[in-house]
Design a protein around this motif. Structure first.
Motif, short mmCIF file in Angstrom:
data_model
loop_
_atom_site.label_atom_id
_atom_site.label_comp_id
_atom_site.label_asym_id
_atom_site.label_seq_id
_atom_site.Cartn_x
_atom_site.Cartn_y
_atom_site.Cartn_z
N VAL A 1 3.73 -30.79 -34.63
CA VAL A 1 4.83 -30.03 -35.24
C VAL A 1 6.06 -30.08 -34.35
N SER A 2 5.85 -29.95 -33.05
CA SER A 2 6.97 -29.98 -32.10
C SER A 2 7.64 -31.35 -32.09
N ALA A 3 6.82 -32.40 -32.17
CA ALA A 3 7.37 -33.75 -32.20
C ALA A 3 8.24 -33.95 -33.45
N LEU A 4 7.75 -33.47 -34.59
CA LEU A 4 8.50 -33.57 -35.85
C LEU A 4 9.86 -32.88 -35.73
N LEU A 5 9.86 -31.67 -35.21
CA LEU A 5 11.10 -30.91 -35.10
C LEU A 5 12.03 -31.51 -34.05
N GLY A 6 11.44 -32.11 -33.02
CA GLY A 6 12.26 -32.78 -32.02
C GLY A 6 12.99 -33.98 -32.59
N VAL A 7 12.28 -34.77 -33.38
CA VAL A 7 12.89 -35.95 -34.01
C VAL A 7 13.99 -35.53 -34.99
N ILE A 8 13.71 -34.50 -35.79
CA ILE A 8 14.71 -34.01 -36.75
C ILE A 8 15.95 -33.51 -36.01
N SER A 9 15.73 -32.80 -34.92
CA SER A 9 16.87 -32.28 -34.14
C SER A 9 17.73 -33.41 -33.61
N ALA A 25 8.81 -31.61 -27.95
CA ALA A 25 10.03 -31.54 -28.75
C ALA A 25 11.24 -31.99 -27.94
N LEU A 26 11.31 -31.55 -26.70
CA LEU A 26 12.44 -31.92 -25.83
C LEU A 26 12.46 -33.41 -25.55
N GLY A 27 11.25 -34.00 -25.40
CA GLY A 27 11.15 -35.42 -25.13
C GLY A 27 11.70 -36.28 -26.25
N ALA A 28 11.60 -35.78 -27.50
CA ALA A 28 12.14 -36.52 -28.64
C ALA A 28 13.65 -36.63 -28.57
N VAL A 29 14.29 -35.68 -27.89
CA VAL A 29 15.74 -35.67 -27.77
C VAL A 29 16.20 -36.36 -26.49
N LEU A 30 15.54 -36.08 -25.38
CA LEU A 30 15.98 -36.58 -24.07
C LEU A 30 15.16 -37.75 -23.55
N GLY A 31 14.27 -38.30 -24.39
CA GLY A 31 13.37 -39.36 -23.94
C GLY A 31 14.03 -40.71 -23.75
N GLY A 32 15.26 -40.83 -24.16
CA GLY A 32 15.95 -42.10 -23.97
C GLY A 32 15.91 -43.00 -25.19
N ALA A 70 14.40 -45.78 -25.87
CA ALA A 70 13.09 -46.27 -26.35
C ALA A 70 12.43 -45.27 -27.28
N ILE A 71 12.53 -43.98 -26.95
CA ILE A 71 11.96 -42.93 -27.79
C ILE A 71 12.77 -42.77 -29.08
N HIS A 72 14.09 -42.83 -28.96
CA HIS A 72 14.94 -42.68 -30.15
C HIS A 72 14.69 -43.79 -31.17
N GLU A 73 14.41 -44.99 -30.68
CA GLU A 73 14.14 -46.11 -31.58
C GLU A 73 12.85 -45.92 -32.37
N LEU A 74 11.94 -45.14 -31.84
CA LEU A 74 10.68 -44.89 -32.55
C LEU A 74 10.92 -44.08 -33.83
#
Length: 323
Positions: A94-102, A139-146, A148-152
């Motif tokens: 759930v946190s990953a989903l909301l992180g990506v949406i954010s 959730a924070l990692g989805a935003v600040l992961g760089g 490579a993460i954003h492309e996922l």
């Protein structure tokens, strides 16, 4: 004495517990988490090869950084409420989903996106009863992961989040299983573990906070709550017992009830017949066991504190509200 008081206050402010985790548990927690993290990385690599992701990818695209914090909970606190499979799986996903949406909708302002990701994760985990502290980092990692993460994009929810969470749960089940007192999930331990039950009628001494804290220290697994919180819980339990304001709202024939007392005052009565004015009952346990009695409905309700039945160990226990 003053120095001791100052030291005690400092310990309380720092949150330094007086109960200690057994050394064998500390070592086992460390070793099992070592194996678990290796499994997360290795199995994730195998999975990527299986789905033909052959190009060079960075570790953080298939290893969830917050899975390290999840590992701490699952292997250092295997019986903790925040360590259980629902919390690990739902909390992270759930946190990953909301992180990506954010990131997708607020990514123009990274600070705002990051703050919203964590705040929404806390809100969702609380509502869904799956609070898992590493979920905030997920959730924070989805935003600040760089980049490579954003492309996922939304794939971040499946790999690495869901994949890593499933692996760590399975590792927790398998690696903790040989050690009976550490079995995971916690229900695997408690459903087969039973201490000698003491009937209220057999109790001669009042429970003290010292007895309570000693029981906690003998639990054999770290419990995430401070000493002061334990004391407050214990005192509240005593206060509720002394208030004696709890009584069943309905009583019926065939059901058994306890007066909630201890020692010679404890008694279990089963209603054999009831009408609008009176109740006939049999005493099933207590000093007057085997005797019969009769009283008014109001008298019985005032005497009774809660409904009880015999559990699988033959011990009278309060009927659960959730059964």
């Amino acid at each position: 004495m003053r120095n001791n008081s100052i030291v005690k206050e400092c310990r309380l402010y720092l949150g330094l517990p007086t109960t200690k985790t057994p050394l064998k548990d500390i070592i086992l927690g460390s070793l099992t988490s070592l194996i678990a993290i290796m499994l997360v990385i290795y199995v994730s690599q195998i999975f990527l090869n299986y789905i033909n992701v052959t190009e060079q990818v960075s570790y953080n695209t298939y290893v969830l950084i917050s899975i390290a914090a999840t590992s701490v909970l699952v292997f250092a606190v295997p019986h903790g409420a925040l360590s259980q499979p629902w919390q690990v799986l739902a909390g992270n996903v759930v946190s990953a989903l909301l992180g990506v949406i954010s990131w997708k909708y607020l990514g123009g302002n990274v600070i705002v996106a990051a703050a919203f990701a964590v705040a929404l994760a806390i809100l969702a985990m609380s509502y869904l009863r799956c609070i898992h502290p590493p979920g905030g980092a997920t959730a924070l990692g989805a935003v600040l992961g760089g980049e490579a993460i954003h492309e996922l994009g939304f794939n971040y929810i499946l790999v690495p989040t869901l994949l890593n969470s499933v692996i760590i749960i399975l590792a927790g089940i398998i690696l903790n299983y040989p050690f009976r007192w550490r079995r995971y999930p916690s229900h695997s331990y408690f459903k087969t573990h039973s201490e000698g039950k003491i009937s209220p009628g057999d109790r001669e001494n009042e429970i003290t906070i010292e007895d309570f804290m000693k029981s906690i220290s003998e639990h054999g697994s770290y419990i995430d709550i401070t000493d002061e919180a334990w004391v407050e819980i214990f005192e509240n339990a005593k206060r509720h017992a002394e208030l004696d304001i709890e009584h069943p709202t309905e009583i019926a024939a065939g059901f058994a009830y306890s007066n909630g007392k201890i020692g010679n005052k404890w008694e279990i009565r089963q209603i054999s017949a009831i009408n609008k004015q009176s109740v006939k009952f049999t005493v099933l346990a207590g000093i007057n066991s085997g005797s019969f009695g009769q009283c008014t409905v109001n008298e019985f309700v005032s005497w009774a504190k809660f409904e009880v039945d015999q559990n699988t160990f033959g011990v009278w226990a309060r009927t659960s509200e959730y059964t």
